[in-house]
Design a protein around this motif. Structure first.
Motif, PDB file in Angstrom:
ATOM      1  N   GLN A 228      -5.492 -29.069 -27.393  1.00 34.48           N
ATOM      2  CA  GLN A 228      -4.264 -28.678 -27.304  1.00 34.48           C
ATOM      3  C   GLN A 228      -3.673 -28.152 -26.187  1.00 34.48           C
ATOM      4  OE1 GLN A 228      -2.461 -28.955 -30.204  1.00 34.48           O
ATOM      5  NE2 GLN A 228      -4.307 -29.564 -30.852  1.00 34.48           N
ATOM      6  N   SER A 229      -4.638 -27.948 -24.910  1.00 36.34           N
ATOM      7  CA  SER A 229      -4.265 -27.853 -23.529  1.00 36.34           C
ATOM      8  C   SER A 229      -5.221 -28.468 -22.711  1.00 36.34           C
ATOM      9  CB  SER A 229      -4.331 -26.345 -23.391  1.00 36.34           C
ATOM     10  OG  SER A 229      -5.619 -25.763 -23.589  1.00 36.34           O
ATOM     11  N   PRO A 230      -5.051 -28.541 -21.200  1.00 33.89           N
ATOM     12  CA  PRO A 230      -6.076 -28.836 -20.495  1.00 33.89           C
ATOM     13  C   PRO A 230      -7.111 -28.234 -20.370  1.00 33.89           C
ATOM     14  CG  PRO A 230      -3.806 -28.854 -19.423  1.00 33.89           C
ATOM     15  CD  PRO A 230      -3.555 -28.361 -20.474  1.00 33.89           C
ATOM     16  N   ALA A 231      -6.977 -26.892 -20.369  1.00 29.86           N
ATOM     17  CA  ALA A 231      -8.384 -25.931 -20.570  1.00 29.86           C
ATOM     18  C   ALA A 231      -9.250 -26.222 -21.666  1.00 29.86           C
ATOM     19  CB  ALA A 231      -7.638 -24.456 -20.680  1.00 29.86           C
ATOM     20  N   GLN A 232      -8.378 -26.468 -22.619  1.00 29.08           N
ATOM     21  CA  GLN A 232      -9.400 -26.544 -23.955  1.00 29.08           C
ATOM     22  C   GLN A 232     -10.010 -27.939 -23.926  1.00 29.08           C
ATOM     23  OE1 GLN A 232      -7.495 -27.537 -27.636  1.00 29.08           O
ATOM     24  NE2 GLN A 232      -9.071 -26.427 -28.886  1.00 29.08           N
ATOM     25  N   GLN A 233      -9.390 -29.018 -23.172  1.00 29.70           N
ATOM     26  CA  GLN A 233      -9.754 -30.137 -22.983  1.00 29.70           C
ATOM     27  C   GLN A 233     -10.998 -30.274 -21.950  1.00 29.70           C
ATOM     28  OE1 GLN A 233      -8.181 -33.321 -24.556  1.00 29.70           O
ATOM     29  NE2 GLN A 233     -10.376 -34.022 -24.202  1.00 29.70           N
ATOM     30  N   PHE A 234     -10.856 -29.599 -21.060  1.00 35.58           N
ATOM     31  CA  PHE A 234     -11.920 -29.230 -19.825  1.00 35.58           C
ATOM     32  C   PHE A 234     -13.140 -28.473 -20.615  1.00 35.58           C
ATOM     33  CE2 PHE A 234     -14.527 -26.597 -16.975  1.00 35.58           C
ATOM     34  CZ  PHE A 234     -14.510 -27.444 -15.877  1.00 35.58           C
ATOM     35  N   GLN A 235     -12.900 -27.921 -21.652  1.00 31.76           N
ATOM     36  CA  GLN A 235     -14.139 -26.969 -22.344  1.00 31.76           C
ATOM     37  C   GLN A 235     -14.705 -27.868 -23.323  1.00 31.76           C
ATOM     38  OE1 GLN A 235     -12.992 -24.178 -25.476  1.00 31.76           O
ATOM     39  NE2 GLN A 235     -14.594 -22.321 -24.304  1.00 31.76           N
ATOM     40  N   LEU A 236     -13.995 -28.720 -24.149  1.00 31.70           N
ATOM     41  CA  LEU A 236     -14.543 -29.471 -25.042  1.00 31.70           C
ATOM     42  C   LEU A 236     -15.235 -30.731 -24.402  1.00 31.70           C
ATOM     43  CD1 LEU A 236     -11.641 -29.700 -27.616  1.00 31.70           C
ATOM     44  CD2 LEU A 236     -13.779 -28.414 -27.852  1.00 31.70           C
ATOM     45  N   ASN A 237     -14.856 -31.433 -23.208  1.00 32.74           N
ATOM     46  CA  ASN A 237     -15.487 -32.428 -22.744  1.00 32.74           C
ATOM     47  C   ASN A 237     -16.824 -31.903 -22.149  1.00 32.74           C
ATOM     48  OD1 ASN A 237     -13.502 -34.160 -23.055  1.00 32.74           O
ATOM     49  ND2 ASN A 237     -12.903 -34.116 -20.877  1.00 32.74           N
ATOM     50  N   THR A 238     -16.887 -30.611 -21.657  1.00 35.98           N
ATOM     51  CA  THR A 238     -17.911 -30.051 -20.864  1.00 35.98           C
ATOM     52  C   THR A 238     -19.058 -29.986 -22.193  1.00 35.98           C
ATOM     53  OG1 THR A 238     -16.968 -29.029 -19.151  1.00 35.98           O
ATOM     54  CG2 THR A 238     -19.107 -28.360 -19.704  1.00 35.98           C
ATOM     55  N   ILE A 239     -18.673 -29.316 -23.264  1.00 34.80           N
ATOM     56  CA  ILE A 239     -19.673 -29.050 -24.364  1.00 34.80           C
ATOM     57  C   ILE A 239     -20.206 -30.429 -25.010  1.00 34.80           C
ATOM     58  CG2 ILE A 239     -19.514 -28.439 -26.804  1.00 34.80           C
ATOM     59  CD1 ILE A 239     -17.395 -26.258 -26.215  1.00 34.80           C
ATOM     60  N   VAL A 240     -19.370 -31.434 -25.258  1.00 34.99           N
ATOM     61  CA  VAL A 240     -19.881 -32.767 -25.442  1.00 34.99           C
ATOM     62  C   VAL A 240     -20.758 -33.268 -24.496  1.00 34.99           C
ATOM     63  CG1 VAL A 240     -19.152 -34.998 -26.112  1.00 34.99           C
ATOM     64  CG2 VAL A 240     -17.800 -33.077 -27.092  1.00 34.99           C
ATOM     65  N   ARG A 241     -20.515 -33.311 -23.208  1.00 34.69           N
ATOM     66  CA  ARG A 241     -21.633 -33.832 -22.527  1.00 34.69           C
ATOM     67  C   ARG A 241     -22.700 -33.191 -22.364  1.00 34.69           C
ATOM     68  NH1 ARG A 241     -20.031 -37.381 -18.555  1.00 34.69           N
ATOM     69  NH2 ARG A 241     -21.562 -38.007 -17.095  1.00 34.69           N
ATOM     70  N   ARG A 242     -22.723 -31.787 -21.956  1.00 31.97           N
ATOM     71  CA  ARG A 242     -23.713 -30.923 -22.027  1.00 31.97           C
ATOM     72  C   ARG A 242     -24.566 -30.996 -23.141  1.00 31.97           C
ATOM     73  NH1 ARG A 242     -25.385 -26.929 -18.504  1.00 31.97           N
ATOM     74  NH2 ARG A 242     -23.391 -27.252 -17.440  1.00 31.97           N
TER      75      ARG A 242
END
Length: 439
Positions: A228-242
């Motif tokens: 829903q926001s760039p901040a959330q996208q950043f967080q989700l991308n990091t969670i998925v990759r990590r």
């Protein structure tokens, strides 16, 4: 315990057939050990090898083919650890109601950015259905598929079926796959050789759907995290990759796709930059803007260049324009960016010249000089090895202004040559040449 490359090699057929893309079985084994390849790429792997290695040999992030390109396949969180492998794909959205849709397709198809010797193009087209005409939507998908792989965003199941057939065997993507339509979309993907972009109201729904598809043997999956926001996208991308790389969570081991459309071009660009920097698999931009695309492609090229291996061109004498035996001679390093900038500035000055590139291991001028790779002795040796004196009558050679201190050593190494001190900045080469010609 992870097996080493030598241990894995003992399980391979040792035919060196090259059908896996590696020159030898040992080279392929090393890729498997580094999780940069999958055992499925070996057509002659034994049952024993499959049983012992199995899924453990695959990269933690699944490699997915989109068109001729690949996404995913990553094994590290940070590029300096090894390097990033498959770059973020840049796509442009076209609504089927856009009266200029076909013109945009042709514009994207013809767009090429040449930077440091590499031709950069838009990787994919996204066709979004806004009309109620399923047949017209499918026809537009077909026209797009003739130019680039397509991300198909159909509004109806009938449109999805017709469009999938138009994109058959192009390694395109069916988007908008949810729990409600997954069964039909899976059938279309398998029948037409397409990948699926799955989505849900949150990451849990996406992961659950991915697990269901993979349990059926289908793994050509992209995850639309629907932030829903760039901040959330950043967080989700990091969670998925990590989660995939550090913790080995296979349910998170798929590349992502992000559909960007904030309504503001600057914010769109910022979001796309974030995707390139932080683990995005595919970025879909709302429109095609050459200025925006140039910036994103330049950033992407920088991010996905191996930081441990400077990009370089072959060390030799390069003709700039149509030089003859009386043309000026310049020298710089074989760092790609330096070469293309310097050669471009010489061309802009309207002259033809010879450009000498010694072997500097792809370093820039000051870096190569500091490392002892760009000295007067080495430049003189290169001039002699390239037999430049037999090609030209001129005996003047211009060196970069930043290394003026090597001029004496260079004159000793090249008796009879006059060493000229050029400008420090490449942007001043044109004025330097004009001043030189006026004398």
């Amino acid at each position: 315990m992870a097996l080493s490359g030598l241990q894995i090699n003992k399980l391979l057929p040792k035919t060196n057939c090259k059908e896996c893309g590696s020159d030898t079985c040992l080279a392929f084994a090393m890729k498997l050990a580094a999780k940069k390849a999958s055992l499925s790429e070996c057509p002659y792997a034994s049952d024993e090898a499959k049983e012992i290695l199995g899924a453990d040999s695959e990269p933690p992030v699944k490699t997915i083919q989109v068109g001729e390109a690949k996404i995913g396949g990553e094994t590290v969180l940070y590029r300096h650890e090894k390097t990033f492998i498959n770059q973020t794909l840049l796509a442009v959205n076209i609504d089927d109601t856009d009266p200029d849709a076909e013109k945009v397709i042709e514009t994207v198809k013809d767009y090429i950015l040449v930077r440091v010797g590499e031709e950069l193009t838009v990787d994919a087209l996204c066709i979004t259905q806004k009309s109620s005409d399923d047949a017209a939507f499918a026809e537009l998908v077909g026209k797009a598929a003739a130019a680039r792989p397509v991300i198909i965003r159909a509004a109806t199941e009938g449109a999805a079926e017709a469009a999938a057939a138009k994109a058959k065997d192009t390694h395109s993507v069916l988007a908008g796959v949810t729990e409600a339509n997954a069964a039909q979309m899976l059938g279309l993907a398998e029948a037409n050789g397409l990948a699926l972009a799955i989505s849900g109201k949150d990451i849990d729904e996406v992961v659950t759907l991915g697990q269901k598809l993979s349990s059926d043997g289908f793994t050509a999956i992209l995850m639309d995290l629907n932030a829903q926001s760039p901040a959330q996208q950043f967080q989700l991308n990091t969670i998925v990759r990590r989660g995939a790389i550090k913790y080995g969570n296979k349910a998170l081991g798929y590349p992502t796709i992000a559909f960007i459309n904030t309504g503001d071009e600057l914010k769109d660009t910022v979001s796309a930059v974030q995707e390139i920097n932080k683990y995005g698999g595919v970025v879909v931009l709302p429109t095609f803007d050459p200025a925006q695309m140039t910036s994103l492609m330049t950033l992407r090229q920088n991010i996905f260049t191996d930081p441990q291996k400077p990009i370089q061109v072959e060390p030799k004498v390069y003709p700039i324009g149509e030089p003859d035996e009386n043309s000026a001679v310049f020298v710089t390093t074989n760092f790609s960016l330096t070469y293309f900038i310097v050669s471009g500035e010489i061309e802009n000055a309207g002259i033809s010249a010879w450009l000498v590139l010694p072997e500097c291991e792809g370093m820039s001028v000051l870096t190569a000089w500091a490392a002892g790779k760009f000295s007067g002795a080495q430049i003189a040796k290169a001039v002699q090895e390239y037999e430049l004196e037999s090609q030209v009558k001129t005996r003047s050679l211009t060196i970069p202004g930043y290394v003026a201190q090597i001029s004496g050593e260079l004159e000793e190494g090249l008796p009879g040559w006059k060493i000229l001190i050029g400008p420090q900045e490449a942007s001043d080469i044109e004025s330097y040449i004009k001043a030189m010609l006026s004398k």
